[in-house]
Motif scaffolding. Sequence first.
Motif, PDB file in Angstrom:
ATOM      1  N   VAL A 124      -4.701   7.179  10.536  1.00 16.72           N
ATOM      2  CA  VAL A 124      -4.247   8.102   9.513  1.00 16.72           C
ATOM      3  C   VAL A 124      -5.620   8.207   8.661  1.00 16.72           C
ATOM      4  O   VAL A 124      -6.175   7.099   8.019  1.00 16.72           O
ATOM      5  CB  VAL A 124      -3.118   7.665   8.691  1.00 16.72           C
ATOM      6  CG1 VAL A 124      -2.901   8.508   7.592  1.00 16.72           C
ATOM      7  CG2 VAL A 124      -1.855   7.769   9.515  1.00 16.72           C
ATOM      8  N   MET A 125      -5.986   9.447   8.504  1.00 16.75           N
ATOM      9  CA  MET A 125      -7.438   9.644   7.604  1.00 16.75           C
ATOM     10  C   MET A 125      -6.890  10.741   6.647  1.00 16.75           C
ATOM     11  O   MET A 125      -6.048  11.682   6.709  1.00 16.75           O
ATOM     12  CB  MET A 125      -8.388  10.207   8.527  1.00 16.75           C
ATOM     13  CG  MET A 125      -8.128  11.645   9.162  1.00 16.75           C
ATOM     14  SD  MET A 125      -9.847  12.070   9.799  1.00 16.75           S
ATOM     15  CE  MET A 125      -9.202  13.735  10.269  1.00 16.75           C
ATOM     16  N   ARG A 126      -7.630  10.475   5.407  1.00 14.43           N
ATOM     17  CA  ARG A 126      -7.456  11.547   4.343  1.00 14.43           C
ATOM     18  C   ARG A 126      -8.944  12.185   4.232  1.00 14.43           C
ATOM     19  O   ARG A 126      -9.956  11.349   4.228  1.00 14.43           O
ATOM     20  CB  ARG A 126      -7.282  11.000   3.094  1.00 14.43           C
ATOM     21  CG  ARG A 126      -7.267  11.948   1.891  1.00 14.43           C
ATOM     22  CD  ARG A 126      -6.552  11.520   0.709  1.00 14.43           C
ATOM     23  NE  ARG A 126      -7.225   9.982   0.353  1.00 14.43           N
ATOM     24  CZ  ARG A 126      -6.561   9.386  -0.732  1.00 14.43           C
ATOM     25  NH1 ARG A 126      -5.232   9.730  -1.282  1.00 14.43           N
ATOM     26  NH2 ARG A 126      -7.262   8.222  -1.112  1.00 14.43           N
ATOM     27  N   TYR A 127      -8.969  13.761   4.020  1.00 12.04           N
ATOM     28  CA  TYR A 127     -10.355  14.221   3.774  1.00 12.04           C
ATOM     29  C   TYR A 127     -10.038  15.293   3.023  1.00 12.04           C
ATOM     30  O   TYR A 127      -9.129  15.813   2.787  1.00 12.04           O
ATOM     31  CB  TYR A 127     -11.087  14.631   5.344  1.00 12.04           C
ATOM     32  CG  TYR A 127     -10.225  15.508   6.054  1.00 12.04           C
ATOM     33  CD1 TYR A 127     -10.433  17.022   6.102  1.00 12.04           C
ATOM     34  CD2 TYR A 127      -9.094  15.308   6.858  1.00 12.04           C
ATOM     35  CE1 TYR A 127      -9.836  18.010   6.875  1.00 12.04           C
ATOM     36  CE2 TYR A 127      -8.397  16.221   7.642  1.00 12.04           C
ATOM     37  CZ  TYR A 127      -8.803  17.704   7.555  1.00 12.04           C
ATOM     38  OH  TYR A 127      -8.186  18.663   8.248  1.00 12.04           O
ATOM     39  N   THR A 128     -11.274  15.687   2.469  1.00 18.76           N
ATOM     40  CA  THR A 128     -11.153  16.912   1.764  1.00 18.76           C
ATOM     41  C   THR A 128     -12.191  18.097   2.228  1.00 18.76           C
ATOM     42  O   THR A 128     -13.227  17.738   3.086  1.00 18.76           O
ATOM     43  CB  THR A 128     -11.563  16.603   0.133  1.00 18.76           C
ATOM     44  OG1 THR A 128     -12.827  15.859   0.284  1.00 18.76           O
ATOM     45  CG2 THR A 128     -10.563  15.488  -0.451  1.00 18.76           C
ATOM     46  N   THR A 129     -11.906  19.351   2.185  1.00 18.22           N
ATOM     47  CA  THR A 129     -12.908  20.366   2.362  1.00 18.22           C
ATOM     48  C   THR A 129     -13.296  21.137   1.224  1.00 18.22           C
ATOM     49  O   THR A 129     -12.731  21.154   0.114  1.00 18.22           O
ATOM     50  CB  THR A 129     -12.187  21.168   3.426  1.00 18.22           C
ATOM     51  OG1 THR A 129     -10.870  21.818   2.722  1.00 18.22           O
ATOM     52  CG2 THR A 129     -11.495  20.814   4.608  1.00 18.22           C
ATOM     53  N   THR A 167      -5.112   2.145  10.192  1.00 20.45           N
ATOM     54  CA  THR A 167      -5.477   2.071  11.856  1.00 20.45           C
ATOM     55  C   THR A 167      -4.471   1.582  12.550  1.00 20.45           C
ATOM     56  O   THR A 167      -3.993   0.330  12.148  1.00 20.45           O
ATOM     57  CB  THR A 167      -6.933   1.575  11.931  1.00 20.45           C
ATOM     58  OG1 THR A 167      -8.082   2.068  11.137  1.00 20.45           O
ATOM     59  CG2 THR A 167      -7.343   1.661  13.506  1.00 20.45           C
ATOM     60  N   PHE A 168      -3.979   2.114  13.506  1.00 20.16           N
ATOM     61  CA  PHE A 168      -2.836   1.446  14.342  1.00 20.16           C
ATOM     62  C   PHE A 168      -3.370   1.022  15.577  1.00 20.16           C
ATOM     63  O   PHE A 168      -3.167  -0.325  15.746  1.00 20.16           O
ATOM     64  CB  PHE A 168      -1.830   2.554  14.981  1.00 20.16           C
ATOM     65  CG  PHE A 168      -1.094   3.183  13.450  1.00 20.16           C
ATOM     66  CD1 PHE A 168      -0.213   2.747  12.912  1.00 20.16           C
ATOM     67  CD2 PHE A 168      -1.509   4.667  13.310  1.00 20.16           C
ATOM     68  CE1 PHE A 168       0.533   3.407  11.815  1.00 20.16           C
ATOM     69  CE2 PHE A 168      -1.060   5.127  12.256  1.00 20.16           C
ATOM     70  CZ  PHE A 168       0.129   4.770  11.445  1.00 20.16           C
ATOM     71  N   PRO A 210       4.837   7.025   9.997  1.00 17.40           N
ATOM     72  CA  PRO A 210       5.575   7.171  11.110  1.00 17.40           C
ATOM     73  C   PRO A 210       5.305   6.036  12.074  1.00 17.40           C
ATOM     74  O   PRO A 210       4.108   5.549  12.142  1.00 17.40           O
ATOM     75  CB  PRO A 210       5.619   8.569  11.820  1.00 17.40           C
ATOM     76  CG  PRO A 210       3.889   8.953  11.137  1.00 17.40           C
ATOM     77  CD  PRO A 210       4.029   8.255   9.807  1.00 17.40           C
ATOM     78  N   ASN A 211       6.234   5.654  13.125  1.00 21.57           N
ATOM     79  CA  ASN A 211       6.020   4.885  14.207  1.00 21.57           C
ATOM     80  C   ASN A 211       4.884   5.866  15.060  1.00 21.57           C
ATOM     81  O   ASN A 211       5.021   6.915  15.445  1.00 21.57           O
ATOM     82  CB  ASN A 211       7.006   4.839  14.965  1.00 21.57           C
ATOM     83  CG  ASN A 211       6.966   3.773  16.019  1.00 21.57           C
ATOM     84  OD1 ASN A 211       5.854   3.634  16.499  1.00 21.57           O
ATOM     85  ND2 ASN A 211       8.119   3.068  16.529  1.00 21.57           N
ATOM     86  N   SER A 212       3.577   5.078  15.193  1.00 26.44           N
ATOM     87  CA  SER A 212       2.504   5.965  15.935  1.00 26.44           C
ATOM     88  C   SER A 212       2.872   6.269  17.268  1.00 26.44           C
ATOM     89  O   SER A 212       2.397   7.445  17.709  1.00 26.44           O
ATOM     90  CB  SER A 212       1.418   5.013  15.892  1.00 26.44           C
ATOM     91  OG  SER A 212       1.461   3.929  16.532  1.00 26.44           O
TER      92      SER A 212
END
Length: 207
Positions: free
Chosen positions: A98-103, A91-92, A5-7
């Motif tokens: 925008v980050m991707r993470y796992t739990t 990174t905008f 998306p547009n940040s």
Amino acid sequence: MDLLPNSAPLATKLRNTLIQYHSIGDSEWRVAKKTKDATVWRKPSEEFSGYLYKAQGVVEDVTDRIVDHIRPGPYRLDWDSLMTTMDIMETFEENCCVMRYTTAGQLWNIIAPREFVDFSYTTSYEDGLLTCGISLDYGEVRPNFVRGFNHPCGWFCVPLKDYPSHSLLTGYIQTELRGMLPQSAVDTAMSGTLANFYSDLKKALKT
């Protein structure tokens, strides 16, 4: 899969939503868990069929350092016991990414490992900071993970007026874990996770 998306408009909408949560009256919240470090409340979410959680506690450190440990960056993975990986995908600007993470799995793996892709935004709020996020339908889901979804969530961190070296940290979290899960298991996990977040954070800040 959506495009990014547009940040700028997303960041503004997200900030306004969190400020709205922050103004919800005390009478609308029900206590879900209390520990020596934090109190956790909940109320029905307006975004999905689960709950919006509120967590609050005093942290003995300055606002900037606390938020540096919470927002996406080098510190978070070191101390957050639930988070197993984290990658910055885009990174905008300095305060938007925008980050991707796992739990990790929870409740003896009744809740299997989850993956999230979140837009994250950090901005000033009163005398302190707000770091907030929302999930995006972006990127391929990794094997062996269920893709969860964070509805608008965030952390307000402001210095205590009489003790500026201490901060009041207030979080609003509404995570849709997805998958076939009993709601009672989700509620137990969320309350416990938020309480542990404060104790883990405090330990990390002391090192």
